[in-house]
Design a protein around this motif. Sequence first.
Motif, short mmCIF file in Angstrom:
data_model
loop_
_atom_site.label_atom_id
_atom_site.label_comp_id
_atom_site.label_asym_id
_atom_site.label_seq_id
_atom_site.Cartn_x
_atom_site.Cartn_y
_atom_site.Cartn_z
N GLU A 130 -3.33 -16.07 19.20
CA GLU A 130 -4.10 -16.15 17.95
C GLU A 130 -3.42 -15.33 16.85
OE1 GLU A 130 -8.25 -14.32 16.64
OE2 GLU A 130 -8.47 -15.99 18.05
N ALA A 131 -2.98 -14.13 17.18
CA ALA A 131 -2.30 -13.27 16.20
C ALA A 131 -1.01 -13.93 15.72
CB ALA A 131 -2.01 -11.90 16.80
N LEU A 132 -0.27 -14.56 16.63
CA LEU A 132 0.97 -15.24 16.27
C LEU A 132 0.69 -16.39 15.30
CD1 LEU A 132 4.04 -15.72 16.78
CD2 LEU A 132 3.33 -17.28 18.61
N ILE A 133 -0.32 -17.19 15.59
CA ILE A 133 -0.67 -18.31 14.72
C ILE A 133 -1.06 -17.81 13.33
CG2 ILE A 133 -2.40 -20.12 14.34
CD1 ILE A 133 -2.38 -20.50 17.46
N LEU A 134 -1.89 -16.77 13.28
CA LEU A 134 -2.31 -16.21 11.99
C LEU A 134 -1.13 -15.65 11.21
CD1 LEU A 134 -5.61 -14.44 13.08
CD2 LEU A 134 -5.41 -16.48 11.64
N ASN A 135 -0.25 -14.95 11.89
CA ASN A 135 0.92 -14.36 11.22
C ASN A 135 1.88 -15.42 10.70
OD1 ASN A 135 0.00 -11.74 11.58
ND2 ASN A 135 1.09 -11.49 13.52
N ARG A 136 2.08 -16.47 11.48
CA ARG A 136 2.97 -17.55 11.04
C ARG A 136 2.36 -18.30 9.87
NH1 ARG A 136 5.42 -14.50 13.13
NH2 ARG A 136 6.81 -14.69 14.90
N ALA A 137 1.05 -18.51 9.90
CA ALA A 137 0.38 -19.16 8.77
C ALA A 137 0.53 -18.31 7.52
CB ALA A 137 -1.09 -19.41 9.09
N GLU A 138 0.36 -17.00 7.65
CA GLU A 138 0.53 -16.11 6.50
C GLU A 138 1.96 -16.17 5.98
OE1 GLU A 138 0.33 -11.38 5.44
OE2 GLU A 138 -1.19 -12.15 6.82
N ASP A 139 2.94 -16.19 6.87
CA ASP A 139 4.34 -16.31 6.45
C ASP A 139 4.57 -17.59 5.65
OD1 ASP A 139 4.94 -13.96 7.83
OD2 ASP A 139 5.78 -15.00 9.57
N LEU A 140 4.00 -18.69 6.13
CA LEU A 140 4.16 -19.96 5.42
C LEU A 140 3.49 -19.91 4.05
CD1 LEU A 140 3.56 -22.38 8.43
CD2 LEU A 140 5.69 -22.16 7.12
N LEU A 141 2.32 -19.33 3.98
CA LEU A 141 1.63 -19.18 2.69
C LEU A 141 2.44 -18.31 1.74
CD1 LEU A 141 -2.02 -18.63 3.95
CD2 LEU A 141 -1.24 -20.56 2.55
N ARG A 142 3.01 -17.26 2.27
CA ARG A 142 3.79 -16.33 1.44
C ARG A 142 5.04 -17.02 0.89
NH1 ARG A 142 3.58 -11.92 4.44
NH2 ARG A 142 2.06 -10.92 3.10
N ARG A 143 5.64 -17.89 1.67
CA ARG A 143 6.87 -18.55 1.23
C ARG A 143 6.63 -19.77 0.35
NH1 ARG A 143 9.82 -18.49 6.90
NH2 ARG A 143 7.94 -19.64 7.26
N GLY A 144 5.56 -20.53 0.64
CA GLY A 144 5.41 -21.79 -0.10
C GLY A 144 4.00 -22.17 -0.50
N GLY A 145 3.06 -21.25 -0.34
CA GLY A 145 1.68 -21.54 -0.74
C GLY A 145 1.00 -22.54 0.18
N LEU A 146 -0.11 -23.10 -0.30
CA LEU A 146 -0.90 -24.02 0.52
C LEU A 146 -0.13 -25.25 0.93
CD1 LEU A 146 -4.52 -24.03 -0.99
CD2 LEU A 146 -3.79 -23.16 1.22
N ALA A 147 0.74 -25.74 0.06
CA ALA A 147 1.50 -26.95 0.36
C ALA A 147 2.39 -26.77 1.59
CB ALA A 147 2.34 -27.35 -0.84
N ALA A 148 2.89 -25.58 1.80
CA ALA A 148 3.78 -25.31 2.94
C ALA A 148 3.02 -25.01 4.22
CB ALA A 148 4.71 -24.14 2.61
#
Length: 125
Positions: free
Chosen positions: A13-31
């Motif tokens: 769960e922590a891994l999924i949340l962290n990777r989602a945050e990384d994607l948001l940080r790099r490209g916003g909702l679209a990414a």
Amino acid sequence: MNEPIQGRAYRTEALILNRAEDLLRRGGLAACTLPAIAKASNRSIGAIYKRFANKNSLLEYVFRQYFQRLGEQNKTSLARLSGSNRSLESLLPAIIRGVVLGQQRDRHLVAALYQFADAHPRSEE
């Protein structure tokens, strides 16, 4: 010896949340799509749905985690600064620099938060 399922589940769960945050940080909702989160976390989309009802639920957890961590970092920084013998005038440039750098680093994440909040208004609890 095998590790308890709960421990593995917590780390997944922590891994999924962290990777989602990384994607948001790099490209916003679209990414930050479920397939992109699954790929980045090396998990299946089913593994994501096992832990989160939908993408909106996952994003709520991401934003809560982000703001909780940000609040803790701010408390730590303020405690360190208040313990110094420096004047506010001498501390202000460092504080402003930190805020600006944080906003630059997290601009896509913060923009995604605003988009998400606009699309999913919540009633007062």
